[in-house]
Write a protein that holds these residues in place. Structure first.
Motif, PDB file in Angstrom:
ATOM      1  N   LEU A 125     -64.922  32.511  34.593  1.00 22.97           N
ATOM      2  CA  LEU A 125     -64.335  33.246  34.981  1.00 22.97           C
ATOM      3  C   LEU A 125     -63.358  32.553  34.933  1.00 22.97           C
ATOM      4  CD1 LEU A 125     -62.333  35.649  34.478  1.00 22.97           C
ATOM      5  CD2 LEU A 125     -63.350  35.991  36.463  1.00 22.97           C
ATOM      6  N   ALA A 126     -61.896  31.761  34.613  1.00 16.73           N
ATOM      7  CA  ALA A 126     -60.889  31.189  34.955  1.00 16.73           C
ATOM      8  C   ALA A 126     -59.779  31.609  35.704  1.00 16.73           C
ATOM      9  CB  ALA A 126     -60.544  30.015  34.078  1.00 16.73           C
ATOM     10  N   ARG A 127     -59.415  31.206  36.851  1.00 15.39           N
ATOM     11  CA  ARG A 127     -58.822  32.109  37.939  1.00 15.39           C
ATOM     12  C   ARG A 127     -57.372  31.481  37.452  1.00 15.39           C
ATOM     13  NH1 ARG A 127     -63.399  33.073  41.149  1.00 15.39           N
ATOM     14  NH2 ARG A 127     -63.914  34.757  40.221  1.00 15.39           N
ATOM     15  N   PRO A 128     -56.097  31.346  37.010  1.00 15.46           N
ATOM     16  CA  PRO A 128     -55.362  30.081  37.054  1.00 15.46           C
ATOM     17  C   PRO A 128     -53.872  31.599  37.179  1.00 15.46           C
ATOM     18  CG  PRO A 128     -56.114  31.681  34.590  1.00 15.46           C
ATOM     19  CD  PRO A 128     -56.414  31.519  35.228  1.00 15.46           C
ATOM     20  N   VAL A 129     -52.444  30.673  37.903  1.00 21.64           N
ATOM     21  CA  VAL A 129     -52.388  31.935  39.078  1.00 21.64           C
ATOM     22  C   VAL A 129     -51.146  31.869  38.797  1.00 21.64           C
ATOM     23  CG1 VAL A 129     -51.309  32.767  41.155  1.00 21.64           C
ATOM     24  CG2 VAL A 129     -53.308  31.402  41.260  1.00 21.64           C
ATOM     25  N   ALA A 130     -50.586  32.968  37.998  1.00 17.94           N
ATOM     26  CA  ALA A 130     -49.033  32.801  37.151  1.00 17.94           C
ATOM     27  C   ALA A 130     -48.489  33.559  38.037  1.00 17.94           C
ATOM     28  CB  ALA A 130     -48.386  33.854  36.070  1.00 17.94           C
ATOM     29  N   GLY A 137     -46.131  25.211  41.420  1.00 16.81           N
ATOM     30  CA  GLY A 137     -47.603  24.237  41.541  1.00 16.81           C
ATOM     31  C   GLY A 137     -48.539  25.514  41.066  1.00 16.81           C
ATOM     32  N   TYR A 138     -47.209  26.485  40.517  1.00 14.42           N
ATOM     33  CA  TYR A 138     -48.353  27.476  39.377  1.00 14.42           C
ATOM     34  C   TYR A 138     -48.661  27.180  38.440  1.00 14.42           C
ATOM     35  CZ  TYR A 138     -46.283  31.638  42.916  1.00 14.42           C
ATOM     36  OH  TYR A 138     -46.605  32.690  43.927  1.00 14.42           O
ATOM     37  N   ASP A 139     -49.937  27.895  37.712  1.00 14.50           N
ATOM     38  CA  ASP A 139     -50.283  27.599  36.416  1.00 14.50           C
ATOM     39  C   ASP A 139     -50.048  27.955  35.143  1.00 14.50           C
ATOM     40  OD1 ASP A 139     -52.803  26.406  38.548  1.00 14.50           O
ATOM     41  OD2 ASP A 139     -53.459  28.372  38.396  1.00 14.50           O
ATOM     42  N   ALA A 140     -49.389  28.669  35.151  1.00 19.29           N
ATOM     43  CA  ALA A 140     -48.434  29.708  34.172  1.00 19.29           C
ATOM     44  C   ALA A 140     -47.646  30.494  34.685  1.00 19.29           C
ATOM     45  CB  ALA A 140     -49.478  30.481  33.406  1.00 19.29           C
ATOM     46  N   VAL A 141     -46.655  31.807  33.811  1.00 20.62           N
ATOM     47  CA  VAL A 141     -46.076  32.057  34.370  1.00 20.62           C
ATOM     48  C   VAL A 141     -45.921  33.510  33.248  1.00 20.62           C
ATOM     49  CG1 VAL A 141     -43.505  32.976  33.584  1.00 20.62           C
ATOM     50  CG2 VAL A 141     -44.376  30.110  34.373  1.00 20.62           C
ATOM     51  N   GLU A 142     -45.803  34.534  33.905  1.00 17.65           N
ATOM     52  CA  GLU A 142     -45.783  35.829  33.098  1.00 17.65           C
ATOM     53  C   GLU A 142     -44.254  36.060  32.405  1.00 17.65           C
ATOM     54  OE1 GLU A 142     -47.523  40.107  34.097  1.00 17.65           O
ATOM     55  OE2 GLU A 142     -46.144  39.759  35.642  1.00 17.65           O
ATOM     56  N   VAL A 143     -44.081  36.513  31.564  1.00 19.18           N
ATOM     57  CA  VAL A 143     -42.657  37.220  30.966  1.00 19.18           C
ATOM     58  C   VAL A 143     -42.735  38.570  30.831  1.00 19.18           C
ATOM     59  CG1 VAL A 143     -40.592  36.760  29.276  1.00 19.18           C
ATOM     60  CG2 VAL A 143     -42.405  34.733  29.624  1.00 19.18           C
ATOM     61  N   MET A 144     -41.918  38.821  32.159  1.00 25.65           N
ATOM     62  CA  MET A 144     -41.731  40.257  31.513  1.00 25.65           C
ATOM     63  C   MET A 144     -39.920  40.329  30.762  1.00 25.65           C
ATOM     64  SD  MET A 144     -41.916  43.973  33.246  1.00 25.65           S
ATOM     65  CE  MET A 144     -42.380  43.752  34.368  1.00 25.65           C
ATOM     66  N   ILE A 145     -40.857  41.919  29.372  1.00 29.12           N
ATOM     67  CA  ILE A 145     -40.199  41.777  28.568  1.00 29.12           C
ATOM     68  C   ILE A 145     -38.829  43.108  29.820  1.00 29.12           C
ATOM     69  CG2 ILE A 145     -39.589  42.717  25.981  1.00 29.12           C
ATOM     70  CD1 ILE A 145     -40.984  40.198  26.560  1.00 29.12           C
ATOM     71  N   VAL A 195     -45.882  33.460  21.233  1.00 28.72           N
ATOM     72  CA  VAL A 195     -46.468  32.652  22.213  1.00 28.72           C
ATOM     73  C   VAL A 195     -47.351  31.853  22.706  1.00 28.72           C
ATOM     74  CG1 VAL A 195     -43.028  33.843  23.105  1.00 28.72           C
ATOM     75  CG2 VAL A 195     -45.566  33.864  24.388  1.00 28.72           C
ATOM     76  N   GLY A 196     -48.524  32.534  22.539  1.00 30.47           N
ATOM     77  CA  GLY A 196     -49.443  31.327  22.756  1.00 30.47           C
ATOM     78  C   GLY A 196     -50.233  32.684  24.094  1.00 30.47           C
ATOM     79  N   ALA A 197     -49.248  33.254  24.878  1.00 33.60           N
ATOM     80  CA  ALA A 197     -49.999  33.825  26.075  1.00 33.60           C
ATOM     81  C   ALA A 197     -51.575  34.586  25.468  1.00 33.60           C
ATOM     82  CB  ALA A 197     -48.920  35.249  26.202  1.00 33.60           C
ATOM     83  N   ASP A 198     -52.094  34.399  26.402  1.00 37.54           N
ATOM     84  CA  ASP A 198     -53.645  34.681  26.503  1.00 37.54           C
ATOM     85  C   ASP A 198     -54.008  36.981  26.136  1.00 37.54           C
ATOM     86  OD1 ASP A 198     -54.287  32.391  27.283  1.00 37.54           O
ATOM     87  OD2 ASP A 198     -54.622  32.985  29.313  1.00 37.54           O
ATOM     88  N   VAL A 199     -53.046  37.394  26.935  1.00 38.02           N
ATOM     89  CA  VAL A 199     -52.550  38.802  27.007  1.00 38.02           C
ATOM     90  C   VAL A 199     -51.070  40.035  27.074  1.00 38.02           C
ATOM     91  CG1 VAL A 199     -53.023  38.694  30.161  1.00 38.02           C
ATOM     92  CG2 VAL A 199     -53.985  40.982  28.624  1.00 38.02           C
ATOM     93  N   MET A 200     -51.373  40.945  26.307  1.00 38.31           N
ATOM     94  CA  MET A 200     -49.971  42.030  27.054  1.00 38.31           C
ATOM     95  C   MET A 200     -50.402  42.839  27.829  1.00 38.31           C
ATOM     96  SD  MET A 200     -48.328  44.312  24.543  1.00 38.31           S
ATOM     97  CE  MET A 200     -49.230  45.823  26.194  1.00 38.31           C
ATOM     98  N   VAL A 201     -49.463  43.104  29.358  1.00 41.57           N
ATOM     99  CA  VAL A 201     -49.665  43.705  30.693  1.00 41.57           C
ATOM    100  C   VAL A 201     -49.182  44.884  30.238  1.00 41.57           C
ATOM    101  CG1 VAL A 201     -49.360  43.902  32.892  1.00 41.57           C
ATOM    102  CG2 VAL A 201     -50.177  41.802  32.126  1.00 41.57           C
ATOM    103  N   ALA A 202     -49.952  46.464  29.998  1.00 43.93           N
ATOM    104  CA  ALA A 202     -48.963  47.426  29.913  1.00 43.93           C
ATOM    105  C   ALA A 202     -49.373  48.209  31.183  1.00 43.93           C
ATOM    106  CB  ALA A 202     -49.266  48.140  28.900  1.00 43.93           C
ATOM    107  N   HIS A 203     -48.376  49.007  32.222  1.00 47.35           N
ATOM    108  CA  HIS A 203     -48.230  50.319  32.898  1.00 47.35           C
ATOM    109  C   HIS A 203     -48.752  51.978  31.919  1.00 47.35           C
ATOM    110  CE1 HIS A 203     -45.235  48.486  34.931  1.00 47.35           C
ATOM    111  NE2 HIS A 203     -45.781  47.769  35.384  1.00 47.35           N
TER     112      HIS A 203
END
Length: 189
Positions: free
Chosen positions: A13-18, A40-48, A103-111
Motif C-alpha cells: 500500500l503506497a501512501r501518496p499525499v495529495a 512537496g506534495y506527491d499529487a493533486v486531487e481535483v474537485m470538479i 487524466v490518469g488518476a487512480d480513483v474517483m471520490v464521491a460523497h
C-alpha cells in the motif's frame, strides 16, 4: 499505543499525499498545482466545480505536465455548492469516472447522497459498484460528518455519513471530516 508509535505497515500500500483543490479554495486549480509543488506534495486531487478548468481534462493534463505532479483523484461534484454541475447525481458520478481515466488518476471520490436525494440514495452502493465496473475506475465513497441543527443531530446523508459500515468496495478517509464527527481516524482506519 503511545503517541509516537509508528503507523502499522500495510504491505503493497503506497501512501501518496495529495493536496485537494478544495483545500486551496478560493484559489483555483493552477494555484493548487503550484502550491502542491512548492510544498512537496506527491499529487493533486481535483474537485470538479463550477470552474470550467476543473472539468477540462486537457487543461488538467497541461497542469500535471507543467508541475510534474500526477492527479491522484477526481472528486465528483456531489457537494451542495455543485448542484448545477453536470446535471443529475448519477450523471455526475459517470462523468467524473470518465475524467479519472482521461487524466490518469487512480480513483474517483464521491460523497454519500443527501437524505433528500431519495432516488440517488436508493441502491447507492450497488449503483456505485456497477458504474465502477463499467468504467473500469475505483469509486471511493468519502466519510462525511453528522449535522447539528439547533443543538440536535440531524441525519443528512443516506444511508449514513460514515462509509465504514456500508457495502462499498472502496472508501476514502477525510481526516478533517473525521475530526468534525468526533471520530478517531487512527482507530477508524
Amino acid at each position: 499505543a503511545p503517541d509516537d508509535a509508528p503507523l502499522p505497515e500495510v504491505p503493497g500500500l503506497a501512501r501518496p499525499v495529495a493536496l485537494s483543490t478544495s483545500a486551496c479554495y478560493p484559489l483555483g486549480v493552477p494555484e493548487t498545482f503550484a502550491t502542491a509543488q512548492d510544498l512537496g506534495y506527491d499529487a493533486v486531487e481535483v474537485m470538479i466545480t463550477g470552474n470550467p478548468l476543473s472539468r477540462d481534462p486537457d487543461e488538467l493534463l497541461d497542469l500535471q505536465q507543467k508541475h510534474q505532479l500526477p492527479i491522484a483523484a477526481i472528486h465528483a461534484p456531489t457537494l451542495l455548492l455543485t448542484q448545477h454541475v453536470w446535471g443529475d447525481a448519477w450523471n455526475k458520478i459517470r462523468l467524473a469516472a470518465k475524467m479519472v481515466e482521461r487524466v490518469g488518476a487512480d480513483v474517483m471520490v464521491a460523497h454519500p447522497p443527501f437524505v433528500w436525494q431519495r432516488r440517488y440514495a436508493r441502491g447507492f452502493a450497488e449503483h456505485v459498484s456497477r458504474i465502477s465496473r463499467e468504467e473500469g475506475v475505483k469509486i471511493a465513497v468519502e466519510n462525511m460528518y453528522p449535522w447539528t441543527v439547533r443543538g440536535h443531530s440531524v441525519q443528512a446523508y443516506a444511508p449514513h455519513w460514515s462509509p465504514l459500515d456500508q457495502d462499498y468496495e472502496w472508501v476514502t478517509w477525510d481526516f478533517s471530516h473525521a475530526a468534525a464527527s468526533g471520530t478517531d481516524s487512527l482507530e477508524a482506519v
